[in-house]
Design an enzyme around this catalytic site. Structure first.
Site, short mmCIF file in Angstrom:
data_model
loop_
_atom_site.label_atom_id
_atom_site.label_comp_id
_atom_site.label_asym_id
_atom_site.label_seq_id
_atom_site.Cartn_x
_atom_site.Cartn_y
_atom_site.Cartn_z
N ALA A 141 5.99 -4.34 -1.16
CA ALA A 141 6.65 -3.36 -2.03
C ALA A 141 8.16 -3.36 -1.80
CB ALA A 141 6.07 -1.97 -1.80
N GLY A 173 -5.92 -9.84 2.58
CA GLY A 173 -6.68 -11.01 2.15
C GLY A 173 -5.92 -11.83 1.12
N GLY A 174 -5.01 -11.21 0.40
CA GLY A 174 -4.19 -11.95 -0.56
C GLY A 174 -4.60 -11.74 -2.01
N ARG A 407 -16.02 0.10 -2.12
CA ARG A 407 -15.84 -0.03 -0.67
C ARG A 407 -16.35 1.21 0.08
NH1 ARG A 407 -9.89 -2.89 -0.26
NH2 ARG A 407 -10.69 -4.99 -0.60
N HIS A 516 -7.14 1.34 4.53
CA HIS A 516 -6.04 1.67 3.61
C HIS A 516 -5.94 3.18 3.48
CE1 HIS A 516 -3.46 0.52 0.11
NE2 HIS A 516 -3.77 1.73 -0.30
N GLU A 545 1.99 1.32 -0.27
CA GLU A 545 1.00 2.17 0.40
C GLU A 545 1.56 3.52 0.85
OE1 GLU A 545 -1.25 0.06 3.41
OE2 GLU A 545 -2.55 1.79 3.76
N ALA A 560 -4.35 -3.38 -4.28
CA ALA A 560 -3.20 -2.96 -3.46
C ALA A 560 -2.01 -3.89 -3.66
CB ALA A 560 -3.57 -2.91 -1.99
N LEU A 561 -2.26 -5.18 -3.65
CA LEU A 561 -1.13 -6.10 -3.78
C LEU A 561 -0.51 -5.98 -5.18
CD1 LEU A 561 -2.48 -9.13 -1.71
CD2 LEU A 561 -0.80 -7.43 -1.04
P1 ADP Z 1 3.31 -2.26 1.40
O1 ADP Z 1 2.04 -3.02 1.19
O2 ADP Z 1 3.28 -0.92 0.82
O3 ADP Z 1 4.52 -3.07 1.08
P2 ADP Z 1 3.40 -3.04 4.19
O4 ADP Z 1 2.59 -2.50 5.29
O5 ADP Z 1 3.12 -4.41 3.73
O6 ADP Z 1 3.32 -1.98 2.99
O7 ADP Z 1 4.95 -2.99 4.57
C1 ADP Z 1 5.55 -1.85 5.07
C2 ADP Z 1 6.62 -2.27 6.05
O8 ADP Z 1 7.43 -1.17 6.38
C3 ADP Z 1 6.06 -2.82 7.36
O9 ADP Z 1 6.57 -4.10 7.60
C4 ADP Z 1 6.52 -1.80 8.40
O10 ADP Z 1 6.78 -2.37 9.67
C5 ADP Z 1 7.78 -1.26 7.77
N1 ADP Z 1 8.15 0.08 8.25
C6 ADP Z 1 7.34 1.14 8.48
N2 ADP Z 1 8.05 2.20 8.92
C7 ADP Z 1 9.35 1.81 8.95
C8 ADP Z 1 10.57 2.46 9.31
N3 ADP Z 1 10.58 3.71 9.74
N4 ADP Z 1 11.72 1.74 9.22
C9 ADP Z 1 11.71 0.45 8.81
N5 ADP Z 1 10.59 -0.21 8.47
C10 ADP Z 1 9.43 0.46 8.53
#
Ligand code: ADP
Length: 579
Positions: A141, A173-174, A407, A516, A545, A560-561
């Site tokens: 995101a 999973g992609g 799920r 999730h 998310e 989600a993706l």
């Molecule tokens: P989404 O699928 O919504 O993009 P992800 O889990 O793939 O979510 O990515 C969220 C990212 O945000 C992760 O890499 C996580 O380490 C990062 N993150 C979470 N909290 C913080 C924060 N306080 N500051 C900077 N990065 C953060």
């Protein structure tokens, strides 16, 4: 997961969690005398006459006034209401002495003021930098937002707290769900935007915001084309990922989520976005009602204020790895349950946004999957690929649910089985050679070698290897195969593929795992963050998310993706737009 309101215990747990987080905040280098961000802040606290409310006005970085609205008994509370606000203004802090004889009212005023000032307190920073758009979080995101913001001509800084990009997105999973007539028609699959909408909305028990669901399903095909236009490659055939309910899942050619992160991070860098790794956002800055930037702490522990002249995008992901937080919102998600998530999925984005007034939605909807590794909770390590071609059996060798179910339905059914334990069973139709891969890019041979899977030339032999009664497993497979042939499955499975009759046969043990968090900050279809009254918080956008309201009680597999790309793009574009 079924819908459930957080009860009083959850409230207590939340309070405890808030205290833990406040305590943690004091270790982040927040030192020196704080100033306050201009604005009018509301706070409340219980007092003997009911909820006591305060309004705190900050002008020129100073607490200018505190007004109290309380139903506390006159006479007893008068002295506190007369003296405490003035004392707070004088001390520029809520830590003042209580008024003798009116202790309860005094304490309530102090607590309410402290709460009001939670998001308004600014500790000194060592450095201040300026940009147009700040993106917090470097998963799908955040990266999609960074690309689109840069495309729109904005100067972008993306901060990521981990030492690498990817978050949960890279280990997902992609699968990416999108209606795709070009691919689907070749496979004889009928689909439509309306069908994707209906399945997503109903699959989440109609608890999602329909407008957000519509935005998701309409934007998903365009998002797919956008990724392909940047060079990302997907399989020519669509499939049905676990819990997707329909064959519209696209599998990237590169393993798991790596293709997304490579494509998006290359594009973001090529367009000039600055990426700061090991840099954690600690606070969202809201001044005079508008979000103007963030405070981050870099790898050396330096507190930096980043001013964003156009907007801040929150893309910090979910909180499935935060055991206290997830249990506070759903008491059934006990700490012993593993998770598929990366260790950084701690929900800090939700907490930061809440402090500056963002509304939260659906926090109690936490998704579990039935396919966790028994030792780690990770999703990797199981045999099979297409929902159509594998089954689940319990320790008695019996099926107990349709493998093409939602799920939450599958996980709830698994929780009722002996030892909450099952095996995924498939055959050579799923993994024709030892080199055949599952969707995590693991070969059948490597899974067997590391003990994640068992293989055998007959069903009976397989049963003995996994400690299941061979006669029972044989009977289960025979019954399933008859159902595939007659298209009449005993558990109502509609997505039926091959019979399970071609050696070698495989089995992988699996348990429930937390996957999730459907809840998060409330947004509108422009990815603007909303407050409790439904008003837009100017300057703050969110995607992925960290947001709620898109999936309702239960997210479809593969959505989600698509969500991260669709809303990440919207957030990036809108944050970059000149105001
Ligand atoms: P989404 O699928 O919504 O993009 P992800 O889990 O793939 O979510 O990515 C969220 C990212 O945000 C992760 O890499 C996580 O380490 C990062 N993150 C979470 N909290 C913080 C924060 N306080 N500051 C900077 N990065 C953060």
């Amino acid at each position: 997961m079924r819908s459930r309101k957080a009860g009083p215990l959850a409230g207590l747990a939340l309070l405890a969690l808030a205290l833990v987080l406040v305590a943690a905040g004091s270790f982040t280098g927040a030192s020196g005398k704080p100033t306050y961000l201009n604005g009018v802040y509301e706070g409340s606290a219980p007092s003997h006459g009911g909820e006591l409310k305060v309004l705190v006005t900050v002008k020129n970085g100073k607490i200018a006034s505190v007004t109290v609205n309380a139903s506390d008994s006159a006479g007893i509370s008068d002295a506190a209401i007369a003296k405490i606000p003035a004392a707070i203004v004088k001390a520029q802090s809520a830590s003042v002495d209580a008024v003798a004889g009116a202790t309860e009212t005094s304490e309530a005023i102090k607590t309410a003021v402290a709460k009001a000032l939670e998001g308004a307190t600014l500790y000194p920073v060592a450095k201040r930098i300026k940009t147009d758009v700040v993106v917090v979080g470097g998963g799908n995101a955040g990266l999609a937002a960074a690309v689109e913001a840069a495309n729109a001509g904005a100067k972008v800084i993306l901060v990521e707290k981990m030492a690498f990009l990817g978050g949960n997105s890279i280990r997902a999973g992609g699968a990416y769900n999108a209606v795709d007539p070009a691919r689907q028609s070749k496979q004889g699959i009928e689909d439509s935007i309306d069908k994707h909408f209906q399945q997503t909305f109903e699959g989440g028990d109609k608890k999602a915001d329909p407008a957000l669901v519509r935005t998701l399903v309409e934007g998903a095909p365009e998002g797919l084309a956008w990724l392909e236009s940047m060079g990302m490659k997907f399989d020519d055939k669509v499939f049905t990922v676990l819990g997707a309910l329909w064959p519209r899942s696209h599998a990237p050619i590169e393993p798991v989520g790596t293709g997304f992160i490579k494509t998006l991070s290359s594009a973001a860098k090529a367009k000039g976005a600055t990426i700061m790794l090991e840099t954690r956002a600690d606070q969202i800055i809201r001044e005079d009602g508008k979000v103007t930037g963030v405070v981050v702490i870099d790898a050396k522990g330096t507190r930096i204020r980043i001013d964003a002249s156009r907007g801040v995008v929150l893309a910090t992901g979910g909180f499935a790895a935060n055991k206290e937080m997830r249990q506070a919102y759903d008491a059934r998600i006990t700490p012993n349950l593993g998770t598929t998530n990366h260790p950084g999925a701690l929900g800090e984005g939700v907490v930061m946004a809440q402090k500056i007034g963002a509304a939260l939605v659906g926090m109690e909807y936490i998704q579990m999957l039935p396919l966790g590794d028994p030792k780690t909770g990770a999703l990797e390590g199981w045999v099979g690929f297409n929902v159509e071609d594998y089954i689940y059996v319990n320790k008695d060798g019996k099926r107990f649910v349709s493998e093409a179910e939602r799920r939450d339905v599958m996980t709830q059914a698994l929780l009722k089985q002996r030892d909450q334990y099952m095996f995924v069973i498939c055959d050579a139709h799923s993994m024709p050679t030892p080199e055949s891969k599952n969707s995590f890019n693991e070969t059948a041979a490597s899974l067997v070698k590391k003990g994640s899977a068992f293989s055998a030339d007959t069903i009976e032999e397989l049963a003995l290897k996994i400690g299941v009664d061979p006669v029972a497993l044989r009977a289960t497979i025979d019954e399933y195969n008859r159902g595939v042939e007659t298209k009449q499955d005993a558990f109502g499975k509609k997505l039926l593929g091959n019979t399970i009759d071609k050696a070698p046969f495989y089995a992988s043990p699996r348990v429930p795992t937390v996957h999730h968090t459907m809840g998060g900050v409330r947004i509108n279809t422009a990815a603007e963050v909303l407050d409790a009254k439904g008003a837009v918080i100017p300057g703050l956008y969110a995607a992925g998310e960290v947001t709620g309201g898109i999936h309702g009680t239960n997210r479809l597999g593969g959505n989600a993706l698509a969500d991260t790309i669709v809303f990440g793009r919207i957030a990036g574009k809108n944050a970059a737009a000149k105001k």
